[in-house]
Write an enzyme that holds these catalytic residues in place. Structure first.
Site, PDB file in Angstrom:
ATOM      1  CB  VAL A 192      -0.949  -0.068   1.649  1.00  0.00           C
ATOM      2  CG1 VAL A 192      -2.187  -1.225   1.165  1.00  0.00           C
ATOM      3  CG2 VAL A 192      -0.307  -0.008   2.465  1.00  0.00           C
ATOM      4  CE  LYS A 193       6.224   0.607  -3.232  1.00  0.00           C
ATOM      5  NZ  LYS A 193       5.356   0.103  -3.580  1.00  0.00           N
ATOM      6  NE  ARG A 194      -3.028   3.378   0.856  1.00  0.00           N
ATOM      7  CZ  ARG A 194      -3.392   3.350  -0.013  1.00  0.00           C
ATOM      8  NH1 ARG A 194      -2.220   3.433  -0.948  1.00  0.00           N
ATOM      9  NH2 ARG A 194      -4.698   2.516  -0.818  1.00  0.00           N
ATOM     10  CB  THR A 248       5.129  -1.604   1.021  1.00  0.00           C
ATOM     11  OG1 THR A 248       3.822  -1.508   0.603  1.00  0.00           O
ATOM     12  CG2 THR A 248       5.406  -3.345   1.225  1.00  0.00           C
ATOM     13  CG  ASP A 292       4.203   1.427  -6.345  1.00  0.00           C
ATOM     14  OD1 ASP A 292       4.771   1.181  -6.941  1.00  0.00           O
ATOM     15  OD2 ASP A 292       4.010   1.659  -5.063  1.00  0.00           O
TER      16      ASP A 292
END
Lengths: 311, 311
Positions: free
Chosen positions: A104-106, A140, B108
């Site tokens: 999710v790369k938050r 993530t 991303d």
């Protein structure tokens, strides 16, 4: 959760994650047409197609691997129905006892990071209820905002026994633009981020590795070697295998002497295997069998590389 | 879209964004109870409560301001029903002709960034249809992954005439941990990021400012001053006013001589105004009127500071 992940890696003998990043262009016609027939060429139709596609693959590979990593962007692009497909995918993977890494790369600050942590790893307090939302096992996260962006995730991880993978050195060509900048007269920024990850991780240990992992791309093996040394107790999630160019032999330095410490992701290489020349014997109807073969080949490649390195 | 934003800022004479970051603790009892009565103490009940809360505020302030900034984390924490509430909020703000800045802080690589850009700013190709999902006008993005994480957003912005705000220097206490690191023997990382933002922006110009804006927190006025000079054609989104400590007088250097170039966000200070001592005359039933008064006060504070600075 890091202990469960390691336990499953040992059982499967496969330090491998399947990236569930479905694009509509990967979905075989027979699935697409069925979904469009039922829901039309709508966001719901698209979301149903990627969910059915995922389900086929999960059914065919779940016994081989410890974990999956759905990339939420691929679902989010289809709006609310897409998020439903994400949720269904996560739930189904839990049913199959797979560890789910939400890619999710938050990353945000304070109460906002806390809200992301709640939605993906924790439980929301609603009146007197405490309710899980997306409920992955790991997420993530992006470190650009610093410690107070990460701390709320750590708090939730501690409470829920879940984990993180913090972006350190990403696999893309321009990752060096900021991550490789030499900082305070010497080392690249990503090393400093990695040291922070080790520091955060020291506060959140499982039995041999930390709950706080790091992302280091397969496409930068030199960085992998350095980071392995700097973060000995940190699990490294390694994207970039296969389609992005990484090979098993490049990856041995991401592992520790105990044969653990890294888990390698492949997305397209697994889920769209049937479209590759190497797996041309599989028809679109048998796309999931192609994925199974690709997983078996990937496991063999990594096991062979690790065996050679230890020889 | 940057032209529309500027046009609306001029018309309202208010370089102000209301941050729609609803927490359940902000929602007055009468709204909460009604939602719980209808949907139970469930994710859906929580999502309905924050949507009703938002609607009341939007109805009361939409004529005063050019733009809103819903923080998606506050919705995402309630899972799929939360994402529906986010969608409803965005749609309703469009109905009221507000510019919508999706505070999503996504970022991303390659096709994944492209998917986020599609979901938030663009249109997804589904069969022969092209379908909008969340459909904000601007999105905030995280630069840690470098140019090839940003480029897919730029491509969609160009096609759809939408815009970005790239995180440069965030408002939180630990933002300096990585963003302030001195890079290549001199200047802090955030300045390098800011220069990149200006470079990306030069390729995507509206009539006087770029489609590519930057986030620089109100809590670091010195950074604001420097970044204003380094990125003259970049609109700066300034979080951290009010609850986080920033005041109008701190913000004059974020603006250009033309009185434009910055737009200041307040979230809690507006949407939870009725809980503050300053607005104690408003009952929970009149929470939205308190929000309106807080917006008026904020506009006056900023206008006064800008007038003083120009005198």
């Amino acid at each position: 959760m890091i202990d469960k992940l390691i336990d499953k890696i040992k059982k499967t003998n496969a330090p491998v994650v399947a990236g569930l990043d479905p694009m509509l262009s990967y979905v075989p016609q027979h699935i697409l047409l069925k979904s469009y027939r039922e829901f039309g060429e709508t966001l719901q139709g698209a979301a149903d197609a990627i969910w059915q596609f995922n389900k086929g693959i999960i059914d065919c590979i779940h016994d081989l691997i410890p974990a999956v990593k759905p990339q939420i962007a691929m679902y989010e692009q289809f709006g609310v129905p897409g998020m439903e497909a994400f949720q269904k995918t996560v739930d189904y993977c839990h049913e199959k006892d797979l560890v789910v890494i939400g890619d999710v790369k938050r990353g945000d600050i304070g109460s906002t990071s806390a809200a992301y942590a709640t939605g993906h790893l924790g439980k929301a307090a609603v009146g007197s209820s405490r309710l899980s939302a997306f409920s992955e096992d790991f997420a993530t996260v992006n470190p650009y905002l610093g410690s107070d962006g990460i701390q709320p995730f750590l708090d939730v991880c501690k409470e829920e026994k879940k984990g993180l993978f913090v972006l350190v050195k990403t696999s893309n060509p321009s990752s060096g633009e900021f991550q490789d900048r030499l900082v305070d007269g010497g080392r690249p920024l990503y090393e400093h981020v990695g040291e922070k990850v080790a520091e955060w991780g020291a506060q959140h240990m499982g039995s041999s590795y930390s709950y706080v992992g790091a992302v280091v791309g397969a496409t930068y093996p030199q960085a992998g070697k350095i980071m392995r040394r700097l973060m000995p107790k940190t699990y490294i999630l390694v994207p970039g295998y296969g389609a992005q160019g990484g090979k098993g032999a490049d990856l041995v330095h991401y592992f520790n002497q105990d044969g653990l410490g890294a888990i390698v992701n492949s997305s397209r290489g697994i889920i769209a295997a049937y479209k590759q020349e190497q797996y041309a014997q599989f028809s679109p109807e048998n796309y999931a069998d192609a994925s199974r073969q690709a997983v078996l080949d990937m496991i063999a490649d990594i096991q062979e590389a690790l065996a050679k390195a230890q020889a």
